[in-house]
Design a protein around this motif. Sequence first.
Motif, PDB file in Angstrom:
ATOM      1  N   VAL A  57      12.998 -24.583  10.532  1.00  0.00           N
ATOM      2  CA  VAL A  57      13.913 -25.632  10.983  1.00  0.00           C
ATOM      3  C   VAL A  57      13.825 -25.721  12.497  1.00  0.00           C
ATOM      4  O   VAL A  57      14.094 -24.755  13.206  1.00  0.00           O
ATOM      5  CB  VAL A  57      15.361 -25.336  10.550  1.00  0.00           C
ATOM      6  N   THR A  58      13.427 -26.887  12.979  1.00  0.00           N
ATOM      7  CA  THR A  58      13.345 -27.113  14.417  1.00  0.00           C
ATOM      8  C   THR A  58      14.383 -28.147  14.818  1.00  0.00           C
ATOM      9  O   THR A  58      14.996 -28.797  13.979  1.00  0.00           O
ATOM     10  CB  THR A  58      11.934 -27.605  14.808  1.00  0.00           C
ATOM     11  N   GLY A  59      14.591 -28.305  16.114  1.00  0.00           N
ATOM     12  CA  GLY A  59      15.508 -29.326  16.610  1.00  0.00           C
ATOM     13  C   GLY A  59      16.960 -28.909  16.674  1.00  0.00           C
ATOM     14  O   GLY A  59      17.832 -29.739  16.940  1.00  0.00           O
ATOM     15  N   MET A  60      17.263 -27.634  16.433  1.00  0.00           N
ATOM     16  CA  MET A  60      18.648 -27.181  16.555  1.00  0.00           C
ATOM     17  C   MET A  60      19.027 -27.016  18.025  1.00  0.00           C
ATOM     18  O   MET A  60      18.172 -26.838  18.888  1.00  0.00           O
ATOM     19  CB  MET A  60      18.854 -25.879  15.780  1.00  0.00           C
ATOM     20  N   GLU A  61      20.325 -27.064  18.290  1.00  0.00           N
ATOM     21  CA  GLU A  61      20.831 -26.972  19.655  1.00  0.00           C
ATOM     22  C   GLU A  61      21.571 -25.649  19.856  1.00  0.00           C
ATOM     23  O   GLU A  61      21.878 -24.934  18.893  1.00  0.00           O
ATOM     24  CB  GLU A  61      21.774 -28.140  19.959  1.00  0.00           C
ATOM     25  N   LYS A  62      21.855 -25.352  21.111  1.00  0.00           N
ATOM     26  CA  LYS A  62      22.566 -24.113  21.445  1.00  0.00           C
ATOM     27  C   LYS A  62      23.884 -23.999  20.675  1.00  0.00           C
ATOM     28  O   LYS A  62      24.270 -22.908  20.241  1.00  0.00           O
ATOM     29  CB  LYS A  62      22.828 -24.089  22.955  1.00  0.00           C
ATOM     30  N   GLU A  63      24.564 -25.141  20.481  1.00  0.00           N
ATOM     31  CA  GLU A  63      25.861 -25.142  19.808  1.00  0.00           C
ATOM     32  C   GLU A  63      25.766 -24.727  18.344  1.00  0.00           C
ATOM     33  O   GLU A  63      26.780 -24.416  17.707  1.00  0.00           O
ATOM     34  CB  GLU A  63      26.496 -26.535  19.901  1.00  0.00           C
ATOM     35  N   ASN A  64      24.554 -24.717  17.780  1.00  0.00           N
ATOM     36  CA  ASN A  64      24.383 -24.317  16.384  1.00  0.00           C
ATOM     37  C   ASN A  64      24.361 -22.801  16.203  1.00  0.00           C
ATOM     38  O   ASN A  64      24.327 -22.313  15.068  1.00  0.00           O
ATOM     39  CB  ASN A  64      23.086 -24.906  15.805  1.00  0.00           C
ATOM     40  N   PHE A  65      24.354 -22.041  17.302  1.00  0.00           N
ATOM     41  CA  PHE A  65      24.185 -20.594  17.224  1.00  0.00           C
ATOM     42  C   PHE A  65      25.418 -19.857  17.759  1.00  0.00           C
ATOM     43  O   PHE A  65      26.059 -20.300  18.717  1.00  0.00           O
ATOM     44  CB  PHE A  65      22.962 -20.146  18.031  1.00  0.00           C
ATOM     45  N   ARG A  66      25.709 -18.718  17.150  1.00  0.00           N
ATOM     46  CA  ARG A  66      26.712 -17.784  17.647  1.00  0.00           C
ATOM     47  C   ARG A  66      26.086 -16.388  17.632  1.00  0.00           C
ATOM     48  O   ARG A  66      25.387 -16.019  16.680  1.00  0.00           O
ATOM     49  CB  ARG A  66      27.966 -17.805  16.775  1.00  0.00           C
ATOM     50  N   VAL A  67      26.336 -15.614  18.666  1.00  0.00           N
ATOM     51  CA  VAL A  67      25.762 -14.269  18.786  1.00  0.00           C
ATOM     52  C   VAL A  67      26.890 -13.253  18.911  1.00  0.00           C
ATOM     53  O   VAL A  67      27.832 -13.439  19.693  1.00  0.00           O
ATOM     54  CB  VAL A  67      24.831 -14.163  20.009  1.00  0.00           C
ATOM     55  N   PHE A  68      26.768 -12.178  18.133  1.00  0.00           N
ATOM     56  CA  PHE A  68      27.756 -11.097  18.168  1.00  0.00           C
ATOM     57  C   PHE A  68      27.042  -9.787  18.491  1.00  0.00           C
ATOM     58  O   PHE A  68      25.961  -9.513  17.955  1.00  0.00           O
ATOM     59  CB  PHE A  68      28.462 -10.964  16.819  1.00  0.00           C
ATOM     60  N   GLU A  69      27.651  -8.992  19.370  1.00  0.00           N
ATOM     61  CA  GLU A  69      27.146  -7.655  19.665  1.00  0.00           C
ATOM     62  C   GLU A  69      28.219  -6.653  19.279  1.00  0.00           C
ATOM     63  O   GLU A  69      29.334  -6.693  19.821  1.00  0.00           O
ATOM     64  CB  GLU A  69      26.803  -7.531  21.148  1.00  0.00           C
ATOM     65  N   ASP A  70      27.908  -5.787  18.340  1.00  0.00           N
ATOM     66  CA  ASP A  70      28.898  -4.841  17.805  1.00  0.00           C
ATOM     67  C   ASP A  70      30.183  -5.577  17.425  1.00  0.00           C
ATOM     68  O   ASP A  70      31.299  -5.155  17.773  1.00  0.00           O
ATOM     69  CB  ASP A  70      29.185  -3.726  18.815  1.00  0.00           C
ATOM     70  N   LYS A  71      30.006  -6.725  16.747  1.00  0.00           N
ATOM     71  CA  LYS A  71      31.088  -7.569  16.201  1.00  0.00           C
ATOM     72  C   LYS A  71      31.887  -8.316  17.257  1.00  0.00           C
ATOM     73  O   LYS A  71      32.864  -9.001  16.928  1.00  0.00           O
ATOM     74  CB  LYS A  71      32.035  -6.736  15.318  1.00  0.00           C
ATOM     75  N   VAL A  72      31.491  -8.214  18.530  1.00  0.00           N
ATOM     76  CA  VAL A  72      32.159  -8.965  19.603  1.00  0.00           C
ATOM     77  C   VAL A  72      31.295 -10.175  19.948  1.00  0.00           C
ATOM     78  O   VAL A  72      30.119 -10.030  20.294  1.00  0.00           O
ATOM     79  CB  VAL A  72      32.365  -8.090  20.853  1.00  0.00           C
ATOM     80  N   GLU A  73      31.891 -11.381  19.866  1.00  0.00           N
ATOM     81  CA  GLU A  73      31.111 -12.582  20.142  1.00  0.00           C
ATOM     82  C   GLU A  73      30.738 -12.648  21.621  1.00  0.00           C
ATOM     83  O   GLU A  73      31.537 -12.311  22.496  1.00  0.00           O
ATOM     84  CB  GLU A  73      31.874 -13.836  19.732  1.00  0.00           C
TER      85      GLU A  73
END
Length: 313
Positions: A57-73
């Motif tokens: 899947v190409t064409g996604m934007e930054k807003e489509n992603f969420r990143v968590f480190e040790d359950k902290v966003e």
Amino acid sequence: MAIPGGLSGQQPRPQITPRPKPGADTPESDRITPNLRIDTNVVLIPVTVTTPLNQFVTGMEKENFRVFEDKVEQEITYFASFDAPLSVGLVFDASGSMGSKLSKSRQASAQFFKTANPEDEFFLIQFNDRPQLVVPFTQNTEDIQSRLTFTQAKGRTALLDGIYMALQTLKKAKNPRKALLIISDGGDNSSRYTENEVRTLLREADAQMYAIGIYEPIGSRSRSAEELSGPGLLSELTEMTGGRNFPVDNLNDLPDIAAKIGIELRNQYVLGYMSKNQTRDGKYRRVTVKLNQPRGMPPLKPLHRQGYYAPTQ
């Protein structure tokens, strides 16, 4: 948003066109390849997004992603979806059992290299009883293919030692994005390094690992205990890094699978963030990427490395 091949109908075979190397008559503006120039404190996470049918899947934007480190966003401060240069190690099995599989394995390597970016660099490690760095980092893939032409199959299988040497070699890479491609036909029966030692180095390496496993049929009497454990070992190690293991039953599928891996590396997003945990304790931190599912799309899956070691100073 584009999905190569679409979502319905018969999937076309991947069309792979070599990227031309810039010549003297190429305008300077066309020679520039975007590089990742980021502060070393930024954590970089390459992510591949696929559909249930394994389409990219190409064409996604930054807003489509969420990143968590040790359950902290975390706040995504860097986002890219261009074809950034790669440093890639090819780890090639030259043990005795590879004899009848060498020709197709060479073809697989050639197809993988056809997806290369002119700014990429590669090295070749071959292994049987022990690993050997046959071709150091080079941008000339013909050097590697030429050496593979003279590869002879003999000896036992030091797979873990080959991976370990490749990870050490990657430390000299010039590109921020790093990957390994393993081509092997079985489990390990000759290594000095253990699975745990390789796992630890993989966590430290900040590299994706892909594998093509050329296994004997499950019912084959010739499969040893090491060969039976091979698929599980490679699957575990590759998934740790956000890569994948591709088991192969039919040798004729090898070139297409290698090309698919090359294309996958070219269809990734790179997410960057400054960790909210500024403690320099050297501990392993688990990373999870979640998607804000776009409307009208099937359930999408992100593939990414599972974590990294915090700095110590």
